[in-house]
Enzyme design. Sequence first.
Site, PDB file in Angstrom:
ATOM      1  N   GLN A   1       5.686   4.715  -2.386  1.00 26.86           N
ATOM      2  CA  GLN A   1       5.314   5.445  -1.186  1.00 26.86           C
ATOM      3  C   GLN A   1       6.484   6.189  -0.573  1.00 26.86           C
ATOM      4  O   GLN A   1       6.357   7.327  -0.154  1.00 26.86           O
ATOM      5  CB  GLN A   1       4.685   4.507  -0.151  1.00 26.86           C
TER       6      GLN A   1
ATOM      7  N   HIS B   1       5.875  -2.372   3.934  1.00 30.56           N
ATOM      8  CA  HIS B   1       4.691  -2.521   3.085  1.00 30.56           C
ATOM      9  C   HIS B   1       4.890  -3.754   2.227  1.00 30.56           C
ATOM     10  O   HIS B   1       5.949  -3.920   1.607  1.00 30.56           O
ATOM     11  CB  HIS B   1       4.543  -1.334   2.131  1.00 30.56           C
TER      12      HIS B   1
ATOM     13  N   HIS C   1       8.693   1.028   8.890  1.00 29.69           N
ATOM     14  CA  HIS C   1       7.607   0.086   8.610  1.00 29.69           C
ATOM     15  C   HIS C   1       7.870  -0.682   7.317  1.00 29.69           C
ATOM     16  O   HIS C   1       8.747  -0.316   6.544  1.00 29.69           O
ATOM     17  CB  HIS C   1       6.248   0.785   8.570  1.00 29.69           C
TER      18      HIS C   1
ATOM     19  N   TYR D   1       1.216   2.282  -5.151  1.00 29.72           N
ATOM     20  CA  TYR D   1       1.317   2.963  -3.858  1.00 29.72           C
ATOM     21  C   TYR D   1       2.444   2.364  -3.032  1.00 29.72           C
ATOM     22  O   TYR D   1       3.281   3.081  -2.481  1.00 29.72           O
ATOM     23  CB  TYR D   1      -0.013   2.862  -3.107  1.00 29.72           C
TER      24      TYR D   1
END
Length: 143
Positions: free
Chosen positions: A130, A63, A61, A126
């Site tokens: 992450q 971000h 993924h 974050y």
Amino acid sequence: MSRFQKLSQTIWHCQYHIVWVPKYRYRVLHGEIAREVENLIRAFSHQLKCEIIELNVQIDHVHLLVMIPPKVSISNYMGAIKGRTAIRILNRFKKLRQKPYWGNHFWSRGYCVDTVGLDGEMIRKYVKYQEENERRDEQQGLF
């Protein structure tokens, strides 16, 4: 220095946290593919006059913490980013097209978007850390 940006008749501070995944959430965003995805996101964001605050391409993924001017809608921004990166990635990495499940699609159809208010610094950290946190949790056997 103000946190606001200026357009001809507008001052703005529109910051978004966006997450999206490759088709079927396959774990293909590593090595050269991940570097190319990151470079393309940065280049296409710059063309749209959007400022990337943090970008983290993980194996399954992406971000993104980004400031998008009010004249660019989120759906137009994501359509440009996902569409243009998919075309470039599938043209550059021909092996991905050989799989029958890809077709002409690299990314899944949707995405998650959240507006960032006063807790922007917390979200920036974050996004930035992450992957390290997930790796630490995996080593401790939490996943």
